[in-house]
Design a protein around this motif. Structure first.
Motif, mmCIF file in Angstrom:
data_model
loop_
_atom_site.group_PDB
_atom_site.id
_atom_site.type_symbol
_atom_site.label_atom_id
_atom_site.label_comp_id
_atom_site.label_asym_id
_atom_site.label_seq_id
_atom_site.Cartn_x
_atom_site.Cartn_y
_atom_site.Cartn_z
ATOM 1 N N UNK A 160 1.218 -1.520 0.165
ATOM 2 C CA UNK A 160 -0.280 -0.344 -0.161
ATOM 3 C C UNK A 160 0.621 0.612 -0.215
ATOM 4 N N UNK A 161 1.994 0.865 0.142
ATOM 5 C CA UNK A 161 2.861 2.187 0.551
ATOM 6 C C UNK A 161 3.021 2.484 -1.390
ATOM 7 N N UNK A 162 4.300 4.089 -1.299
ATOM 8 C CA UNK A 162 4.265 4.600 -2.818
ATOM 9 C C UNK A 162 5.826 3.916 -3.159
ATOM 10 N N UNK A 163 6.005 3.898 -4.450
ATOM 11 C CA UNK A 163 7.404 2.958 -4.548
ATOM 12 C C UNK A 163 8.595 3.814 -4.111
ATOM 13 N N UNK A 164 8.493 5.012 -3.871
ATOM 14 C CA UNK A 164 10.267 5.282 -3.164
ATOM 15 C C UNK A 164 10.295 5.996 -1.439
ATOM 16 N N UNK A 165 8.643 5.131 -1.093
ATOM 17 C CA UNK A 165 9.362 4.749 0.644
ATOM 18 C C UNK A 165 9.394 2.872 0.418
ATOM 19 N N UNK A 166 9.533 1.993 -0.288
ATOM 20 C CA UNK A 166 10.190 1.501 -0.828
ATOM 21 C C UNK A 166 11.032 0.453 -1.158
ATOM 22 N N UNK A 167 12.260 1.364 -0.697
ATOM 23 C CA UNK A 167 13.713 0.961 -1.420
ATOM 24 C C UNK A 167 14.415 0.524 -0.620
ATOM 25 N N UNK A 168 15.483 -0.045 -0.759
ATOM 26 C CA UNK A 168 16.885 -1.314 -0.137
ATOM 27 C C UNK A 168 16.850 0.457 0.270
ATOM 28 N N UNK A 169 17.377 0.662 1.893
ATOM 29 C CA UNK A 169 18.254 1.520 2.712
ATOM 30 C C UNK A 169 19.018 0.934 3.000
ATOM 31 N N UNK A 170 19.826 -0.042 2.883
ATOM 32 C CA UNK A 170 21.042 0.117 3.419
ATOM 33 C C UNK A 170 21.838 -0.779 3.238
ATOM 34 N N UNK A 171 22.713 -0.644 3.626
ATOM 35 C CA UNK A 171 24.262 -1.926 2.926
ATOM 36 C C UNK A 171 24.771 -2.602 3.688
ATOM 37 N N UNK A 172 25.431 -3.425 2.880
ATOM 38 C CA UNK A 172 26.086 -4.757 4.120
ATOM 39 C C UNK A 172 27.326 -5.191 3.729
ATOM 40 N N UNK A 173 28.086 -5.251 4.834
ATOM 41 C CA UNK A 173 29.743 -5.208 5.061
ATOM 42 C C UNK A 173 29.795 -6.538 5.475
ATOM 43 N N UNK A 174 30.310 -6.966 3.933
ATOM 44 C CA UNK A 174 30.566 -8.597 4.045
ATOM 45 C C UNK A 174 31.966 -9.165 5.300
ATOM 46 N N UNK A 175 33.176 -7.820 5.572
ATOM 47 C CA UNK A 175 33.430 -8.585 6.084
ATOM 48 C C UNK A 175 33.745 -7.914 7.749
ATOM 49 N N UNK A 176 32.689 -7.945 8.508
ATOM 50 C CA UNK A 176 32.202 -8.253 9.854
ATOM 51 C C UNK A 176 31.187 -9.334 9.443
ATOM 52 N N UNK A 177 30.553 -10.598 8.296
ATOM 53 C CA UNK A 177 29.950 -11.358 9.215
ATOM 54 C C UNK A 177 30.314 -11.998 8.688
ATOM 55 N N UNK A 178 30.116 -13.131 9.915
ATOM 56 C CA UNK A 178 30.200 -14.289 10.540
ATOM 57 C C UNK A 178 29.112 -15.565 10.361
ATOM 58 N N UNK A 179 27.869 -14.829 9.510
ATOM 59 C CA UNK A 179 27.711 -15.832 8.506
ATOM 60 C C UNK A 179 26.092 -16.205 9.434
ATOM 61 N N UNK A 180 25.970 -15.714 10.221
ATOM 62 C CA UNK A 180 24.703 -16.270 11.429
ATOM 63 C C UNK A 180 23.752 -17.004 10.738
ATOM 64 N N UNK A 181 23.777 -16.128 9.873
ATOM 65 C CA UNK A 181 21.810 -16.718 9.198
ATOM 66 C C UNK A 181 20.696 -15.482 9.767
ATOM 67 N N UNK A 182 20.832 -14.850 11.211
ATOM 68 C CA UNK A 182 19.813 -14.471 11.645
ATOM 69 C C UNK A 182 19.053 -13.727 10.802
ATOM 70 N N UNK A 183 20.068 -12.843 10.333
ATOM 71 C CA UNK A 183 18.920 -11.596 8.613
ATOM 72 C C UNK A 183 18.078 -12.161 7.976
#
Length: 452
Positions: A160-183
């Motif tokens: 129900x939201x306008x497309x402008x409010x549904x864009x990805x807003x984050x970046x992922x830093x793989x260097x810190x990731x331990x691949x826990x899978x929670x996300x």
């Protein structure tokens, strides 16, 4: 490990089945009636089972079970997912919405109605998972002591939201990731072959709320995406010389098609364009069918289309000329491949969208898909890669690429390209989108001719 069973019903919440979050599904509003039956059979389960349903379902049939729980003093926890809309069937107003079907201000209040039935009612924001967990643990403890609670979780429907409010807003830093899978609880994120998370085309940026991926990560792997500075709109894609509709030679007496994919891939738009192309081609009988609700945000969806000597939106086995597979594992859906007629073609987009909660190693390989298709004619293409080559990084125009591929195979190739491009320009929501769709459509056609 506190909950041993979660009872669901029909609605958008049924998608929770694919996250192993609900165990049963029958008719609308039945979830809490099932929970009550179990608790009456074994009172020790009162604090170990829950029921789940949507707000519109609670309004039209679920309130009966709420009333029954109060009347019979059946302890337990009922969870109402309140997005204030009838989302599963297209976004119609519900008694929990701000306005009714006539656009008049709604005076009904779901929370007040639940309290009026005599239930203990608490509300939590759908984007506050920690608050939800605390409320749920407390309510389950109270259920062990004979209390009945309705937990209302609120949050707007992303569709129900306008497309402008549904864009990805984050970046992922793989260097810190331990691949826990929670996300990976979110269908907008999947793990690549190396186990690192990345966003998919299903990411809606949590609609401006604090991202669930950000909240679940324990190692600060997520940061804000670079905000685009306001200014001039993106450049308008240049179109090639106008393609005239052209004369239709040997128009087929009938055309039938089936399309399978997942929610967010633009499956329904394909059916819309095909219907318009058929009308422009002179067909007076055009039928199409589509699924809603369960298709939302990654659920399976099928669209069917027929024109000419076709009289039902539900094709009979062995009757469709072409099957389009937008997500490669969807070809395994029971009853889909048998729709194809002898000599028909399968258009296979090699897009992988591994469902949340599924190990990527368990996802069928492309070789397994090809083996399943046997000796049928198969046209493979990578719509996302083609869209990205054109500058559409998110792949929104992948469905237009698929249409371009479709326009090159029998019997669709008998309909002139000009009909397709004009339909895309006329039915796209804006000129910028329409031009982009036409460029993507032509790129899809070119990809097939280059292979050929």
């Amino acid at each position: 490990k506190k909950i041993v069973a979660s009872f669901g019903d029909i609605g958008c919440n049924t998608l929770l089945f694919f996250l192993d979050a609900i165990d049963t599904c029958t008719c609308m509003g039945a979830s809490d009636a099932k929970r009550q039956g179990v608790v009456q059979a074994d009172p020790e389960l009162a604090g170990k089972v829950i029921s789940v349903l949507g707000d519109s379902t609670e309004c039209h049939s679920g309130l009966d079970a709420t009333r029954n729980a109060v009347f019979k003093n059946v302890p337990g926890v009922k969870v109402v997912l309140d997005n204030r809309i009838t989302a599963m069937t297209g976004g119609q107003p519900a008694p929990s919405s701000d306005t009714n079907l006539a656009g008049e201000e709604n005076r009904f209040d779901l929370v007040k109605a639940l309290k009026g039935e005599g239930a203990r009612v608490i509300t939590r924001d759908g984007y506050d998972p920690k608050g939800i967990e605390r409320a749920l643990r407390d309510s389950l403890k109270r259920a062990e002591n004979g209390e009945f609670t309705v937990l209302v979780i609120t949050g707007e429907c992303m569709h129900q939201l306008p497309s402008g409010q549904k864009q990805p807003r984050f970046t992922i830093d793989p260097e810190n990731c331990k691949q826990c899978g929670l996300c990976l609880v979110c269908p907008g994120i999947e793990a690549d072959e190396d186990g690192n998370p990345h966003y998919t085309s299903l990411c809606v940026g949590c609609g401006g709320h604090e991202g669930i991926c950000v909240q679940t990560c324990k190692r600060d792997c997520f940061g804000p995406a670079e905000e685009k500075a306001p200014g001039d709109p993106p450049p308008m894609p240049e179109l090639p010389e106008p393609v005239e509709p052209g004369e239709i030679v040997d128009r087929p007496a009938s055309i039938r098609l089936g399309v399978r994919g997942v929610g967010g891939q633009g499956n329904l738009f394909i059916g819309k364009i095909l219907a318009e192309v058929a009308l422009r081609a002179g067909y007076t009988n055009v039928v199409k069918g589509e699924t809603h609700g369960m298709a939302q945000l990654g659920g399976p969806v099928i669209s069917t289309f027929g024109c000419g000597d076709a009289h039902s939106p539900v094709p009979a086995p062995g009757s469709t000329d072409v099957l389009v597979v937008l997500e490669q594992s969807e070809v395994f859906r029971p009853g889909f491949l048998p729709l194809l007629k002898p000599g028909g073609a399968v258009l296979l987009n090699t897009r992988r969208l591994v469902p949340a909660g599924v190990d990527a190693a368990d996802y069928p390989t492309l070789e397994a898909v090809r083996d399943f298709l046997g000796d049928r004619e198969v046209v493979t293409f990578d719509a996302l890669a083609i869209a990205r080559e054109l500058g559409d990084e998110a792949g929104w125009s992948s469905n237009a690429v698929a249409l371009g591929v479709l326009s090159t195979v029998e019997p669709f190739r008998r309909l002139p390209p000009g009909l397709w491009t004009q339909a895309l320009l006329d039915l796209s929501p804006a000129e910028l989108v329409g031009r982009g769709n036409v460029v993507s459509f032509l790129a899809g056609r070119e990809a097939v001719s280059t292979k050929g």
